[in-house]
Write an enzyme that holds these catalytic residues in place. Structure first.
Site, PDB file in Angstrom:
ATOM      1  CG  ASP A 116      -2.085  -0.829   1.145  1.00  0.00           C
ATOM      2  OD1 ASP A 116      -2.318  -1.345   0.035  1.00  0.00           O
ATOM      3  OD2 ASP A 116      -2.787  -0.995   2.154  1.00  0.00           O
ATOM      4  CG  HIS A 140      -4.381   4.594   8.001  1.00  0.00           C
ATOM      5  ND1 HIS A 140      -5.273   4.196   8.971  1.00  0.00           N
ATOM      6  CD2 HIS A 140      -5.107   4.746   6.857  1.00  0.00           C
ATOM      7  CE1 HIS A 140      -6.488   4.104   8.438  1.00  0.00           C
ATOM      8  NE2 HIS A 140      -6.416   4.443   7.159  1.00  0.00           N
ATOM      9  N   GLY A 174      -1.295   2.049   5.136  1.00  0.00           N
ATOM     10  CA  GLY A 174      -2.560   2.464   4.510  1.00  0.00           C
ATOM     11  C   GLY A 174      -2.452   3.726   3.668  1.00  0.00           C
ATOM     12  CG  ASP A 231     -10.661   8.007   6.202  1.00  0.00           C
ATOM     13  OD1 ASP A 231     -10.146   8.815   5.416  1.00  0.00           O
ATOM     14  OD2 ASP A 231     -10.658   6.768   6.014  1.00  0.00           O
TER      15      ASP A 231
HETATM   16 ZN   LIG Z   1      -9.907   5.809   4.508  1.00  0.00          ZN
END
Ligand SMILES: [Zn+2]
Length: 397
Positions: free
Chosen positions: A127, A169, A177, A205
């Protein structure tokens, strides 16, 4: 007036009509927000954030739409500079920052980067793949959110907006993330070291705001509140109802939540928060992956739902605010959302019609600001919501 100095009947009627029209206009418009609103922006920042693989071009779209609606000119421009290593070390480890610098240099010299076997890659894979100019991107994002915090501390504005930050994150020494730097934590730490004592962080979020929560898990000075999807196997996996404490509130939700349910729940959560924590600054992450039409395809929110929450926050706390961006992968809808939220924060009404500008054709077929919710089922039924609220308001924390 006639020659005797008296109003004619026609004049009186015209005056009455004008008065009625202005009354209607007032009742239809938002109450004007008198607070000075700062907007973090620079061409270099936009260029850097637009390079991030998962949100390529998003920052440029967002800024383009805000500009097209004429909102730029209503805000104080906050010009950011890249954060220094020293500033980023207030949260991130020296080893992590050194690794990012080394990765960036290797990519620049070889055009490809491979971690050595067995080496700690600090989360720079999958990611959060290593990308060209990463150190510059990280320091620009960190600097942009520090600029917002500095504007609050210096009282240049009461509300600061940074739609190009909000990377919730990232951990002290780990990218996660799609987030390489936790600019939110850096901004909160800056406020704390410059006179602020009790900071409320609210995360809207789709994903749990795990990086921010973990950073302040042992601090009584920061309360973190996160509303997010929570399901086995859904990233990041934390933020369940059992993860709640006195200073961290998690509101785990199921798929399909709509505006009405979300706003109603949000109101109740804010009541609980206000009864427990007397904030002197409020930070809100407004990730747009909760919107209907996002590739994650989980929640069923429109601009109105999230806009109502932001409006409620502003009217509930007489404190400085920083609003951040975050996730959101239908980039046209995210630019709609953050433009609409900018108008809410400014207290000005904007039309539903997208104005003609260089990206206008991208907003086809509706060419409208607002989006419609889908007919999908809301899995958050009343018994689930009631048990959630009962647990949240449990005073035993
Ligand atoms: Zn998100």
């Amino acid at each position: 007036m006639n020659e005797n100095g008296e109003k004619s009947v026609v004049q009186s009627i015209v005056e009455q009509l004008i008065e009625n029209v202005s009354k209607n206009e007032n009742s239809q418009s938002f109450s004007a927000n008198k607070a000075v609103v700062g907007y973090v922006y620079s061409e270099q920042l936009l260029k850097c954030v637009s390079c991030l693989p998962k949100v390529k071009g998003r920052a440029l779209l967002v800024d383009g739409l805000i500009r097209a609606f004429g909102l730029h000119s209503k805000m104080k421009l906050l010009l950011p500079v890249a954060a220094t290593d020293c500033e980023m070390r207030s949260f991130h480890s020296e080893e992590y920052l050194n690794y990012i610098r080394r990765v960036t240099q290797q990519i620049a010299s070889n055009s490809e980067f491979f971690a050595d076997d067995g080496e700690n890659d600090f989360g720079l894979s999958y990611d959060c793949a290593p990308i060209p100019h990463l150190y510059e991107i990280v320091s620009q994002i960190a600097g942009s959110s520090l600029r917002a915090a500095k504007a609050i501390v210096s009282q240049d504005c009461k509300i600061a907006i940074n739609w190009f930050g909000g990377w919730h994150h990232a951990h002290r020494d780990e990218a996660s993330g799609f987030c390489y730097v936790n600019d939110i934590v850096l901004a909160i730490l800056y406020l704390l070291s410059n006179g602020y004592k009790r900071i409320l962080y609210i995360d809207l979020d789709l994903h749990h705001g795990d990086g921010v929560e973990a950073a302040f898990a042992h601090s009584s000075k920061v309360m973190t509140v996160s509303l997010h999807k929570h399901e086995v196997g859904f990233f990041p996996g934390t933020g369940g109802i059992k993860d709640n404490g006195f200073n961290n509130i998690n509101v785990p939700l199921k798929d399909g939540i709509d505006d009405e349910t979300y706003v109603c729940l949000f109101k109740k959560v804010i009541q609980i928060v206000k009864s427990r924590f007397d904030a002197d600054a409020v930070i809100c992450q407004c990730g747009g992956d909760t919107l209907v039409g996002d590739p994650f395809d989980c929640f069923n929110l429109t601009l109105h739902g999230i806009g109502n929450c932001v409006q409620l926050l502003i009217s509930s706390f007489d404190t400085p605010f920083i609003f951040f961006g975050g996730g959101g992968y239908n980039i046209l809808n995210v630019s709609r959302l953050w433009t609409y939220l900018t108008s809410i924060i400014l207290g000005v009404h904007i039309n539903n019609q997208i104005p003609d500008h260089s990206n206008f054709l991208l907003y086809r077929p509706s060419y409208e600001l607002h989006i419609e919710k889908s007919s999908r089922k809301n899995l958050n039924d009343s018994s689930y919501l009631n048990s959630l609220l009962n647990t949240l308001s449990d005073s035993n924390y």
